[in-house]
Each structure stands twice: as structure tokens, then as C-alpha cells.
Design an enzyme around this catalytic site. Structure first.
Site, short mmCIF file in Angstrom:
data_model
loop_
_atom_site.label_atom_id
_atom_site.label_comp_id
_atom_site.label_asym_id
_atom_site.label_seq_id
_atom_site.Cartn_x
_atom_site.Cartn_y
_atom_site.Cartn_z
N SER A 96 -3.95 -0.94 2.29
CA SER A 96 -2.71 -1.29 1.60
C SER A 96 -1.52 -0.79 2.40
O SER A 96 -1.53 0.35 2.90
CB SER A 96 -2.68 -0.66 0.21
OG SER A 96 -1.38 -0.80 -0.36
N ASN A 112 1.31 -0.02 1.14
CA ASN A 112 2.26 0.57 0.20
C ASN A 112 2.06 2.05 -0.08
O ASN A 112 2.73 2.63 -0.92
CB ASN A 112 2.22 -0.21 -1.12
CG ASN A 112 2.60 -1.66 -0.92
OD1 ASN A 112 3.55 -1.95 -0.21
ND2 ASN A 112 1.85 -2.57 -1.53
N THR A 113 1.10 2.67 0.61
CA THR A 113 0.92 4.12 0.54
C THR A 113 1.14 4.68 1.94
O THR A 113 0.42 4.30 2.87
CB THR A 113 -0.49 4.48 0.04
OG1 THR A 113 -0.64 4.01 -1.30
CG2 THR A 113 -0.71 5.99 0.06
N ASN A 171 4.38 -7.48 -2.81
CA ASN A 171 4.27 -6.36 -3.74
C ASN A 171 4.33 -5.04 -2.98
O ASN A 171 3.85 -4.93 -1.86
CB ASN A 171 2.98 -6.46 -4.56
CG ASN A 171 1.84 -5.67 -3.96
OD1 ASN A 171 1.73 -4.45 -4.15
ND2 ASN A 171 0.98 -6.36 -3.21
N ASN A 193 -6.85 -7.57 3.10
CA ASN A 193 -5.80 -7.11 2.21
C ASN A 193 -4.53 -7.94 2.45
O ASN A 193 -4.57 -8.96 3.13
CB ASN A 193 -5.54 -5.62 2.44
CG ASN A 193 -5.12 -4.89 1.17
OD1 ASN A 193 -4.30 -5.37 0.41
ND2 ASN A 193 -5.69 -3.71 0.96
N LYS A 236 -12.35 -2.26 2.78
CA LYS A 236 -11.40 -3.36 2.81
C LYS A 236 -10.41 -3.16 3.94
O LYS A 236 -9.81 -2.09 4.06
CB LYS A 236 -10.65 -3.46 1.47
CG LYS A 236 -9.76 -4.70 1.34
CD LYS A 236 -9.27 -4.86 -0.09
CE LYS A 236 -8.53 -6.19 -0.28
NZ LYS A 236 -8.15 -6.41 -1.69
N PHE A 265 -0.18 1.54 -5.82
CA PHE A 265 -1.37 2.06 -6.51
C PHE A 265 -1.01 2.69 -7.85
O PHE A 265 -1.47 3.79 -8.20
CB PHE A 265 -2.12 3.09 -5.66
CG PHE A 265 -2.79 2.56 -4.43
CD1 PHE A 265 -2.94 1.21 -4.20
CD2 PHE A 265 -3.29 3.45 -3.48
CE1 PHE A 265 -3.57 0.74 -3.05
CE2 PHE A 265 -3.93 3.00 -2.33
CZ PHE A 265 -4.07 1.64 -2.12
#
Length: 338
Positions: free
Chosen positions: A181, A183-184, A114, A244, A215, A118
Site C-alpha cells: 500500500s 498510504n503507510t 484512496n 495493489n 501482495k 489502513f
């Protein structure tokens, strides 16, 4: 029944479209009389009850962040047997996330890639929904996972997290700071101890009496895992969530062309099992007994959950296997634990 439905229908659908369809059904399950019927079938055995973070959990097994980003299906998820639900990731500023497609199945690996980014409707709306839910007697423990708003520069991340914490801590059972994450842009750089220390200190103060956890990513070297765990203890945080998603693509069974087509993003599911367990053991070895460790990553069966508990996890979470196992997944795990 569900494996057949997955093979013939769901696996042919765009994963994000399938998720939204599932959310409609799950939200319906949270409304009486559907919730009564579902809960009668899925209620965890009372022997599975556990007390962690000063909170009473029906079961040590819960749903990880990422599934219910906007606090829309908490009641239905409880009706399916999850002992707690971690909502989010929520950001202070509402955002659309990355362009679609941004969710991909790697079916031979029972995994997902994925790069959602967010996507959520923001902390203010999440706080309103949580306020309404907290008035209900029958609700699960609800954690809130908070992340950095994309439009906020990494240098200003602490203030952005503090803004979310101030809105959400009063209505959350616990908070999780997500700095892991992939993805940022720039987010994972916040895991460096020298950067993370002032950020966590400010968020801790904003969270006040609400338990605060951090996390971390599975891709951190072992010494950095231990350093972050030590930092969390030093700052008086309540716990740590490990782990994560990963940016690694090593050892996958899925055809390389399919993996390449999926592109960048965090990998979750069965391929994380070994590393997630390793990180759990690393963390547990360097933190006090009363420090909460939540294990997530590659959890699929009751035996997986039991192994994490025996390795020192206080709570265990899953998500990706929910897509592959279906709506009775939490019930299956609770039955195996019993």
C-alpha cells in the site's frame, strides 16, 4: 437503474459517505430473509466452483481487500454473488487512518484514488467477528489482508505482522501480507527482497497451517516482481496477490486539475488493467503450477476475469468497478463466466 442512481445521487455524495451508506444496505442483505432472496438471484452456477489453496470457492471471482475493512458485511457480500471476500487491511493496533477527505473518484477513468491509511478497528476485534462468522454454515471463503500498524517503526514491522498473524490465522481461510500500500509511510520499502525475506519467514511460521500469500505493487520493476515471486516460492508461501494500487497517474482522461486536487494516494480501477495483466504474466512464468496467483487491478467485466484466468490466475478479485457497476456486478461477472 444503477447507472442513473450513480449519476444523479451517488456521484454527488462524498465517496466515503456513499461507501458507508452502501455498507448499511449490504449488511442488511446478509440477514434472512433478505439473504435468501438475494442469494437466489446471485448464486453462481455450480460449474464455476473451483478448488484453490485447499479451499472450495463458489466462483473464481471475489472481492478484493479494502471494501470490508472490519469484517462487517461478509454475509451480505456473499449474498451478492462474490465467491470469496478478502477483508481488511487489518492492523495489529486499531487506527483511524488518514484525515478525511481520503477517497476520490476519477469518473472519466472509472477509477478511484484512496489514501485511507489502513483505517480499521484492529486485529483483536476482527478475530472476534471472524470467530462468530465461522460458526455459520453458509459463508464465503474469507481471506484476511494484514498490514503494518502506523505507530510501529518499519524496523519493527515483522513483529507487528506476526502479532496480527497469530490472532487472525486461526480464524482466516487464508492470510495476505500487504507490503504494497502507498498510504503507510515506508511500507513499500519492505518489498525489497533482502527486507522481505525475514519478515515473510516470521509471518509464515506464525500463520502455521493457514495459507499465506503476499501482495505486491504494480509499480515494481519487472525484475523485482520476478524476485519477489521467486522469494515467495522459496519460502514455501501458498501464493501471491498481484497487484495493489499504483502511485502512477500516467495516461488519465480525468482533467489534470481534478487529479491534482485528489492528491497523493493509490490509484485503482480501469487504468491498472494493462499493468496488472503484465504482472500476472510475469509471476505466472516464474512460479510452479500449484502456486496460487490472485489477479486484481482493473477488472470490470466477465471478459476481464476470463482473460486473467486464461493468463494463469487461479482467482480474480475486483473492487473499484463495484462502485461504478453497482450491486449486481458480481452476478453479471458470474453470468458471463458461465
Amino acid at each position: 437503474m444503477y447507472p442513473l442512481l450513480f449519476r444523479t445521487v451517488l456521484a454527488r455524495m462524498d465517496p466515503e459517505t456513499a461507501h458507508h451508506a452502501a455498507m448499511i444496505v449490504i449488511r442488511m442483505l446478509g440477514v434472512p430473509p433478505f439473504s435468501w432472496a438475494a442469494r437466489a438471484l446471485t448464486r453462481p452456477d455450480p460449474a464455476l466452483g473451483t478448488r484453490v489453496l485447499g479451499l472450495d470457492f463458489d466462483s473464481p471471482f471475489g472481492l478484493a481487500a479494502g471494501f470490508d475493512k472490519d469484517v462487517r458485511a461478509v454475509a451480505g457480500l456473499r449474498a451478492l454473488g462474490f465467491g470469496h471476500v478478502e477483508v481488511g487491511t487489518v492492523t495489529a493496533i486499531p487506527q483511524e487512518g488518514n484525515p478525511r477527505p481520503r477517497l476520490f473518484r476519477l469518473i472519466p477513468d472509472r477509477a478511484v484514488v484512496n489514501r485511507m491509511g489502513f483505517n480499521n478497528r484492529g486485529a483483536e476485534q476482527a478475530a472476534r467477528r471472524l470467530r462468530r462468522i465461522r460458526r455459520r454454515a453458509n459463508r464465503p471463503v474469507i481471506g484476511v489482508n494484514i498490514g503494518k500498524s502506523r505507530v510501529v517503526d518499519v524496523a519493527d514491522a515483522a513483529g507487528d505482522y506476526v502479532r496480527s498473524a497469530r490472532m487472525l490465522a486461526p480464524v482466516a481461510d487464508y492470510l495476505v501480507v500487504n507490503v504494497s500500500s502507498p498510504n503507510t509511510p515506508g511500507l513499500r520499502g519492505l518489498q525489497a527482497v533482502e527486507t522481505l525475506r525475514p519478515l515473510l519467514r516470521e509471518v509464515r511460521d506464525a500463520a502455521a497451517a493457514t495459507p499465506l500469500l503476499v501482495k505486491i505493487a504494480p509499480d515494481l520493476p519487472d525484475d523485482e516482481v520476478e524476485a519477489v515471486a521467486g522469494l515467495a516460492v522459496d519460502l514455501g508461501l501458498a501464493g501471491l496477490v498481484a497487484t495493489n494500487t499504483t502511485i502512477s497517474r500516467a495516461g488519465l482522461a480525468t482533467d489534470a486539475s481534478v487529479v491534482e486536487a485528489a492528491g497523493a494516494g493509490g490509484l485503482s480501477g480501469a487504468p491498472l488493467t494493462r499493468r496488472s495483466l503484465e504482472v500476472l504474466r510475469l509471476v505466472r512464468a516464474v512460479v510452479p503450477a500449484d502456486f496460487c496467483v490472485v489477479s486484481v487491478g482493473g477488472v470490470e467485466t466477465g471478459d476481464d476475469v476470463r482473460e486473467r484466468l486464461e493468463a494463469g490466475a487461479d482467482l480474480v478479485q475486483g473492487y473499484t468497478a463495484f462502485l461504478y457497476r453497482g450491486p449486481l456486478w458480481a452476478r453479471q461477472i458470474n453470468t458471463a463466466l458461465r
